[in-house]
Design an enzyme around this catalytic site. Structure first.
Site, PDB file in Angstrom:
ATOM      1  N   LEU A 127     -23.848  -4.527  -2.240  1.00 32.00           N
ATOM      2  CA  LEU A 127     -23.185  -3.431  -1.528  1.00 32.00           C
ATOM      3  C   LEU A 127     -21.964  -2.989  -2.319  1.00 32.00           C
ATOM      4  O   LEU A 127     -21.841  -1.843  -2.742  1.00 32.00           O
ATOM      5  CB  LEU A 127     -22.765  -3.876  -0.120  1.00 32.00           C
ATOM      6  CG  LEU A 127     -21.750  -2.944   0.561  1.00 32.00           C
ATOM      7  CD1 LEU A 127     -22.365  -1.602   0.857  1.00 32.00           C
ATOM      8  CD2 LEU A 127     -21.176  -3.564   1.812  1.00 32.00           C
ATOM      9  N   ASP A 128     -21.044  -3.909  -2.520  1.00 33.06           N
ATOM     10  CA  ASP A 128     -19.788  -3.617  -3.210  1.00 33.06           C
ATOM     11  C   ASP A 128     -19.376  -4.847  -4.001  1.00 33.06           C
ATOM     12  O   ASP A 128     -18.925  -5.824  -3.404  1.00 33.06           O
ATOM     13  CB  ASP A 128     -18.716  -3.256  -2.194  1.00 33.06           C
ATOM     14  CG  ASP A 128     -17.341  -3.055  -2.822  1.00 33.06           C
ATOM     15  OD1 ASP A 128     -17.279  -2.850  -4.047  1.00 33.06           O
ATOM     16  OD2 ASP A 128     -16.339  -3.123  -2.097  1.00 33.06           O
ATOM     17  N   PRO A 129     -19.603  -4.841  -5.322  1.00 36.27           N
ATOM     18  CA  PRO A 129     -20.049  -3.709  -6.146  1.00 36.27           C
ATOM     19  C   PRO A 129     -21.569  -3.560  -6.152  1.00 36.27           C
ATOM     20  O   PRO A 129     -22.277  -4.534  -5.979  1.00 36.27           O
ATOM     21  CB  PRO A 129     -19.547  -4.095  -7.545  1.00 36.27           C
ATOM     22  CG  PRO A 129     -19.613  -5.595  -7.542  1.00 36.27           C
ATOM     23  CD  PRO A 129     -19.243  -6.019  -6.141  1.00 36.27           C
ATOM     24  N   ASP A 132     -21.906   1.373  -4.516  1.00 37.34           N
ATOM     25  CA  ASP A 132     -20.828   2.296  -4.899  1.00 37.34           C
ATOM     26  C   ASP A 132     -21.031   2.819  -6.322  1.00 37.34           C
ATOM     27  O   ASP A 132     -20.830   4.008  -6.590  1.00 37.34           O
ATOM     28  CB  ASP A 132     -19.459   1.622  -4.761  1.00 37.34           C
ATOM     29  CG  ASP A 132     -19.366   0.274  -5.473  1.00 37.34           C
ATOM     30  OD1 ASP A 132     -20.411  -0.291  -5.827  1.00 37.34           O
ATOM     31  OD2 ASP A 132     -18.234  -0.214  -5.656  1.00 37.34           O
TER      32      ASP A 132
END
Length: 255
Positions: A127-129, A132
């Protein structure tokens, strides 16, 4: 041809990954899940004939290498500091390797050998990273293809609770190691560029440097700087931007 995937680590972040891998129909998958504690993995597998559960200690070098050698793709969902030995074994055995974690300096040093063996070592793909990066590049490439010059870049990413979850006082759902959430920000000071000026926010001031904004239909949110934004400026092809900022988004009150 069935692809054999080894998933190392069956913690809080793995349920949707397992569900996704087993939902693939175009490319049949046989999934081996290994963990020191197999309780969650067994519950998630639900006796699926395309899943094998193996109880193993990641520090058992011989067993770890045997498992890696028997599969085509290795996915490490271990804590970030434990990826390195798995990556080395994957490289030695000529296997592709994927994690959701930030790319470490040690992994970067493997780049030439990974490429020489025609392997894919893919990090920062969660998801993050992860999401993004992909959503940012999709937008950046689309704008550049139209002849635009990008002078300001800001992105915000974060796992958020559903708006109706009013009884959650943290306004946050733990989908990964709670310890890492509590220690968020200690991975280093925040660095970014604002209107041409270099900004450095030390950890002890990180959660005081927040900004608030409203997302239409979803309410107010707050954001704080996410680690070293500037390392991604050349990777995104935005060396000429005067503002380059990557932020973490949360519900108000989190910081």
């Amino acid at each position: 041809m069935t692809k054999k995937i080894l998933l190392i680590g069956a913690g809080k972040s793995t349920p949707y990954l397992i569900k996704y891998l087993l939902s693939q129909e175009e490319i049949p998958v046989f999934l081996t899940i290994t963990d020191k504690n197999t309780t969650l993995a067994e519950r998630l597998a639900q006796g699926n004939e395309r899943v094998k559960i193996v109880q193993a200690d990641i520090f058992d070098e011989e067993k770890r290498r045997d498992l890696i050698a028997a599969n085509d793709l290795i996915i490490s969902m271990l804590p970030a500091h434990l990826h390195l030995n798995v990556a080395r074994d994957a490289l030695r055995a000529g296997k592709h390797f994927v994690t959701a974690s930030y790319i470490s300096e040690e992994l970067k040093k493997m780049d030439d050998e990974v490429k020489s063996k025609n392997l894919i070592f893919l990090n920062e793909i969660g998801l993050d990273p992860g999401i993004d990066h992909m959503s940012a590049m999709k937008t950046i490439d689309a704008l550049k293809s139209e002849g635009n010059r990008i002078i300001l870049f800001e992105s915000f990413t974060g796992g958020l609770v559903a708006p109706e979850s009013e009884d959650n006082r943290w306004q946050y759902k733990f989908t990964w190691n709670p310890r890492n959430v509590v220690l968020a920000g200690q991975g280093g000071a925040a660095k970014f560029l604002h209107a041409g000026d270099f900004k450095y926010i030390p950890y002890h001031k990180l959660f005081r440097r927040t900004e608030f904004f409203e997302v239409e239909g979803l309410g107010m949110y707050e954001a704080y700087p996410n680690r070293d934004s500037l390392r991604y400026r050349p990777l995104y092809g935005l060396e000429e931007t005067e503002t380059f900022y990557r932020g973490t988004i949360r519900r108000p009150g989190f910081s």
